[in-house]
Design an enzyme around this catalytic site. Structure first.
Site, PDB file in Angstrom:
ATOM      1  N   ARG A 209      -8.493 -20.912 -20.862  1.00 24.98           N
ATOM      2  CA  ARG A 209      -7.547 -21.708 -20.081  1.00 24.98           C
ATOM      3  C   ARG A 209      -6.709 -22.525 -21.063  1.00 24.98           C
ATOM      4  O   ARG A 209      -7.236 -23.067 -22.054  1.00 24.98           O
ATOM      5  CB  ARG A 209      -8.266 -22.649 -19.112  1.00 24.98           C
ATOM      6  CG  ARG A 209      -8.882 -21.976 -17.895  1.00 24.98           C
ATOM      7  CD  ARG A 209      -7.828 -21.414 -16.931  1.00 24.98           C
ATOM      8  NE  ARG A 209      -8.395 -20.785 -15.748  1.00 24.98           N
ATOM      9  CZ  ARG A 209      -8.619 -19.474 -15.598  1.00 24.98           C
ATOM     10  NH1 ARG A 209      -8.328 -18.629 -16.581  1.00 24.98           N
ATOM     11  NH2 ARG A 209      -9.106 -19.001 -14.459  1.00 24.98           N
ATOM     12  N   GLU A 238       1.048 -23.440 -17.131  1.00 21.78           N
ATOM     13  CA  GLU A 238       1.497 -22.130 -16.631  1.00 21.78           C
ATOM     14  C   GLU A 238       2.082 -22.320 -15.228  1.00 21.78           C
ATOM     15  O   GLU A 238       1.568 -23.141 -14.467  1.00 21.78           O
ATOM     16  CB  GLU A 238       0.302 -21.164 -16.552  1.00 21.78           C
ATOM     17  CG  GLU A 238      -0.190 -20.711 -17.898  1.00 21.78           C
ATOM     18  CD  GLU A 238      -1.413 -19.787 -17.779  1.00 21.78           C
ATOM     19  OE1 GLU A 238      -1.643 -19.203 -16.708  1.00 21.78           O
ATOM     20  OE2 GLU A 238      -2.132 -19.668 -18.782  1.00 21.78           O
ATOM     21  N   HIS A 255      -1.273 -14.744 -19.832  1.00 17.81           N
ATOM     22  CA  HIS A 255      -2.536 -14.832 -19.090  1.00 17.81           C
ATOM     23  C   HIS A 255      -2.937 -13.452 -18.541  1.00 17.81           C
ATOM     24  O   HIS A 255      -3.180 -13.288 -17.345  1.00 17.81           O
ATOM     25  CB  HIS A 255      -2.398 -15.857 -17.948  1.00 17.81           C
ATOM     26  CG  HIS A 255      -3.699 -16.282 -17.357  1.00 17.81           C
ATOM     27  ND1 HIS A 255      -3.886 -17.518 -16.782  1.00 17.81           N
ATOM     28  CD2 HIS A 255      -4.893 -15.646 -17.227  1.00 17.81           C
ATOM     29  CE1 HIS A 255      -5.114 -17.628 -16.326  1.00 17.81           C
ATOM     30  NE2 HIS A 255      -5.752 -16.493 -16.575  1.00 17.81           N
TER      31      HIS A 255
HETATM   32  N1  NAI Z   1      -7.207 -15.041 -19.884  1.00 18.81           N
HETATM   33  C1  NAI Z   1      -7.763 -14.422 -18.888  1.00 18.81           C
HETATM   34  O1  NAI Z   1      -7.185 -13.484 -18.372  1.00 18.81           O
HETATM   35  C2  NAI Z   1      -9.123 -14.822 -18.418  1.00 18.81           C
HETATM   36  C3  NAI Z   1      -9.584 -16.101 -18.586  1.00 18.81           C
HETATM   37  N2  NAI Z   1     -10.848 -16.433 -18.162  1.00 18.81           N
HETATM   38  C4  NAI Z   1     -11.296 -17.800 -18.372  1.00 18.81           C
HETATM   39  O2  NAI Z   1     -12.400 -17.756 -19.275  1.00 18.81           O
HETATM   40  C5  NAI Z   1     -13.406 -18.635 -18.819  1.00 18.81           C
HETATM   41  C6  NAI Z   1     -14.750 -18.162 -19.321  1.00 18.81           C
HETATM   42  O3  NAI Z   1     -15.080 -16.942 -18.656  1.00 18.81           O
HETATM   43  P1  NAI Z   1     -16.577 -16.392 -18.708  1.00 18.81           P
HETATM   44  O4  NAI Z   1     -16.992 -16.223 -20.120  1.00 18.81           O
HETATM   45  O5  NAI Z   1     -16.638 -15.187 -17.863  1.00 18.81           O
HETATM   46  O6  NAI Z   1     -17.349 -17.566 -18.031  1.00 18.81           O
HETATM   47  P2  NAI Z   1     -18.898 -17.866 -18.106  1.00 18.81           P
HETATM   48  O7  NAI Z   1     -19.143 -18.895 -17.070  1.00 18.81           O
HETATM   49  O8  NAI Z   1     -19.671 -16.597 -18.044  1.00 18.81           O
HETATM   50  O9  NAI Z   1     -19.091 -18.492 -19.570  1.00 18.81           O
HETATM   51  C7  NAI Z   1     -18.530 -19.698 -19.966  1.00 18.81           C
HETATM   52  C8  NAI Z   1     -19.498 -20.317 -20.970  1.00 18.81           C
HETATM   53  O10 NAI Z   1     -18.901 -21.484 -21.517  1.00 18.81           O
HETATM   54  C9  NAI Z   1     -19.958 -22.395 -21.755  1.00 18.81           C
HETATM   55  N3  NAI Z   1     -19.422 -23.738 -21.947  1.00 18.81           N
HETATM   56  C10 NAI Z   1     -19.019 -24.635 -21.028  1.00 18.81           C
HETATM   57  N4  NAI Z   1     -18.606 -25.774 -21.638  1.00 18.81           N
HETATM   58  C11 NAI Z   1     -18.734 -25.568 -22.970  1.00 18.81           C
HETATM   59  C12 NAI Z   1     -18.452 -26.352 -24.109  1.00 18.81           C
HETATM   60  N5  NAI Z   1     -17.968 -27.600 -24.013  1.00 18.81           N
HETATM   61  N6  NAI Z   1     -18.685 -25.820 -25.330  1.00 18.81           N
HETATM   62  C13 NAI Z   1     -19.189 -24.573 -25.465  1.00 18.81           C
HETATM   63  N7  NAI Z   1     -19.499 -23.801 -24.405  1.00 18.81           N
HETATM   64  C14 NAI Z   1     -19.260 -24.277 -23.169  1.00 18.81           C
HETATM   65  C15 NAI Z   1     -20.851 -22.254 -20.538  1.00 18.81           C
HETATM   66  O11 NAI Z   1     -22.147 -22.741 -20.790  1.00 18.81           O
HETATM   67  C16 NAI Z   1     -20.809 -20.756 -20.320  1.00 18.81           C
HETATM   68  O12 NAI Z   1     -21.882 -20.095 -20.949  1.00 18.81           O
HETATM   69  C17 NAI Z   1     -13.259 -18.611 -17.282  1.00 18.81           C
HETATM   70  O13 NAI Z   1     -13.784 -19.783 -16.697  1.00 18.81           O
HETATM   71  C18 NAI Z   1     -11.779 -18.508 -17.109  1.00 18.81           C
HETATM   72  O14 NAI Z   1     -11.240 -19.803 -17.052  1.00 18.81           O
HETATM   73  C19 NAI Z   1     -11.674 -15.510 -17.612  1.00 18.81           C
HETATM   74  C20 NAI Z   1     -11.248 -14.231 -17.421  1.00 18.81           C
HETATM   75  C21 NAI Z   1      -9.915 -13.782 -17.754  1.00 18.81           C
HETATM   76  O1  LIG Z   2     -10.603 -14.237 -14.051  1.00 19.62           O
HETATM   77  C1  LIG Z   2     -10.009 -15.263 -14.431  1.00 19.62           C
HETATM   78  O2  LIG Z   2     -10.532 -16.383 -14.472  1.00 19.62           O
HETATM   79  C2  LIG Z   2      -8.611 -15.152 -14.843  1.00 19.62           C
HETATM   80  O3  LIG Z   2      -8.105 -15.971 -15.557  1.00 19.62           O
HETATM   81  C3  LIG Z   2      -7.860 -13.984 -14.321  1.00 19.62           C
HETATM   82  O4  LIG Z   2      -7.921 -12.900 -15.158  1.00 19.62           O
HETATM   83  C4  LIG Z   2      -6.456 -14.376 -13.989  1.00 19.62           C
HETATM   84  O5  LIG Z   2      -5.849 -13.379 -13.255  1.00 19.62           O
HETATM   85  P1  LIG Z   2      -5.161 -13.654 -11.852  1.00 19.62           P
HETATM   86  O6  LIG Z   2      -6.211 -14.067 -10.895  1.00 19.62           O
HETATM   87  O7  LIG Z   2      -4.177 -14.761 -12.027  1.00 19.62           O
HETATM   88  O8  LIG Z   2      -4.531 -12.363 -11.490  1.00 19.62           O
END
Ligand code: NAI
Ligand SMILES: O=C(O)C(=O)[C@H](O)COP(=O)(O)O
EC number: 1.1.1.290
Length: 379
Positions: A209, A238, A255
């Site tokens: 993010r 964004e 993103h």
């Molecule tokens: N750019 C994109 O298209 C995407 C972005 N995201 C973002 O990525 C984030 C992470 O996704 P996942 O890995 O699937 O989530 P997840 O929940 O599986 O893992 C996030 C990890 O971060 C850790 N965490 C929280 N605060 C922390 C800190 N201060 N320092 C170190 N670790 C910390 C948590 O303990 C957790 O293990 C999502 O919440 C979302 O905002 C996710 C998917 C796609």
């Molecule tokens: O899964 C998340 O968290 C993400 O950041 C998504 O990949 C973002 O994709 P949209 O939901 O905006 O299509």
């Protein structure tokens, strides 16, 4: 049954078409009037689901977000209304992990360096961080994991502090959710002080993010330190990223780190599965049936690859250079940012390629058949 779905969520018709009447909406501009008579609401990260949006949606019983992040949803409010909420944890983790890995291969090539031998720090060792680590470890890199929450929960992996990552990692990749409170809050986790502590020539990647990094501070620090190299997929504010920051990034995208077709399909499919489970319906559709065949589905190669050839192969599933170029041409308006996301329907994951490496060696560390399988290609 009335299903309101974001027009940019793929495969909704294929999965929910038999279950009710679907109305497609623009998720960014969705208004309360549009959801007032909805039974089901299917959203993406761009829709704020809160009291202001759904206060008068009295029939609403299910909100599904085809995302990993949940920061756009007021889950406490949904609970008070007894509205079932689900997101899609892990749906696009492989896509994010491969994006980060491919971006590192691209940086190495651009700066005439080798990725092999670098130390990578992963901040946030959940689904996406672990997926990135899987690629990096498959490639033989030393990976440092920082996740104090997982460490406290007794996760058996070895963890280090953020300070250790900053001191020791050549590359830092961010994979945390955005959180504004608590001991481990991530809002501006990388503020000006921390950014200034990055060791010389650090590569910093953000695909979680935008607000995990103070973007103004990043501009300031990067203007003074050209040694730092940036890959940015997410932005503060964004769909209006700061133009000065886009100009300073080596690779910049809107993103879409999670936007493989596989990841998108998995997201909608997980919502469909949950809805079927709640209604006690059979899961009649399959995830595989949604995905088109990939044009390079079978590849033969002779002998082991070098890093440059691995990048060439990676560019078949995802050419980051193309997205970077398109982004620089369209990011200046919110409409351009969103349109690029909407039209992003071409990326695949490594698993879309069945690879046959003729005369592959058995040497440890070589980019041979077994390393490529560990990266995610299929045989
Ligand atoms: N750019 C994109 O298209 C995407 C972005 N995201 C973002 O990525 C984030 C992470 O996704 P996942 O890995 O699937 O989530 P997840 O929940 O599986 O893992 C996030 C990890 O971060 C850790 N965490 C929280 N605060 C922390 C800190 N201060 N320092 C170190 N670790 C910390 C948590 O303990 C957790 O293990 C999502 O919440 C979302 O905002 C996710 C998917 C796609
Ligand atoms: O899964 C998340 O968290 C993400 O950041 C998504 O990949 C973002 O994709 P949209 O939901 O905006 O299509």
């Amino acid at each position: 049954m009335k299903i309101i779905a974001d027009e940019n969520m793929p495969y909704v018709e294929a999965l929910f078409g038999d279950l009710g009447q679907i109305e497609y909406v623009n998720g960014r501009t969705l208004s309360p009037e549009q959801v007032n008579d909805a039974d089901v609401l299917l959203v993406r990260s761009v829709t704020k689901v809160n009291a202001a949006l759904i206060e008068n949606a009295e029939k609403l019983k299910f909100v599904g977000s085809a995302t990993i992040g949940t920061d756009h949803v007021d889950v406490d409010y949904l609970a008070t209304r007894n509205i079932y909420f689900t997101n899609a944890p892990g749906c696009n983790a492989t896509a994010v992990g491969e994006y980060a890995f491919i971006a590192m291969l691209e940086l190495a090539q651009r700066f005439g360096e080798s990725l092999a031998g670098k130390v990578v720090g992963i901040v946030g060792a959940g689904n996406t961080g672990t997926a990135a680590a899987k690629c990096l470890q498959a490639y033989g890199l030393k990976v440092l994991l920082c996740d104090p929450i997982k460490a406290l929960q007794g996760d058996p992996r070895e963890f280090v502090s953020l300070d250790t990552i900053i001191e020791q990692a050549d590359i830092i990749s961010l994979h945390v959710p955005i959180t504004k409170q608590g001991q481990h809050k991530t809002w501006y986790l990388f503020d000006e002080t921390r950014l200034n502590q990055l060791k010389p020539n650090t590569w910093l990647l953000n695909c979680c993010r935008g607000e995990v990094i103070d973007n103004q501070a990043l501009i300031k620090v990067k203007q003074q330190r050209d040694d730092i190299k940036l890959v940015l997929d997410v932005w503060e504010g964004e769909p209006n990223p700061m133009a000065a920051l886009v100009a300073l990034a080596e690779f910049a995208t809107p993103h879409i780190a999670g936007y493989s077709l596989e990841g998108k399909a998995r997201g909608t499919f997980m919502l469909y599965q949950k809805w079927c489970e709640l209604l006690d319906l059979p899961v009649a559709k399959s995830l595989e049936s949604l995905l088109p065949r990939f044009q390079f589905s079978h590849i033969s190669s002779q002998g082991d690859l070098n890093e440059r050839q691995l990048l060439k192969l990676s560019r078949l599933v995802y050419d980051l250079r193309d997205d970077d170029l398109s982004f620089r041409g369209c990011f200046a308006t919110a409409a351009g940012f969103d349109l690029m996301r909407k039209n992003h329907t071409y990326r695949r994951e490594y698993s879309a390629i069945a690879l046959n490496q003729v005369t592959s060696s058995l040497s440890a560390g070589a980019i041979n058949q077994s390393m490529l399988m560990a990266l995610g290609f299929t045989s």
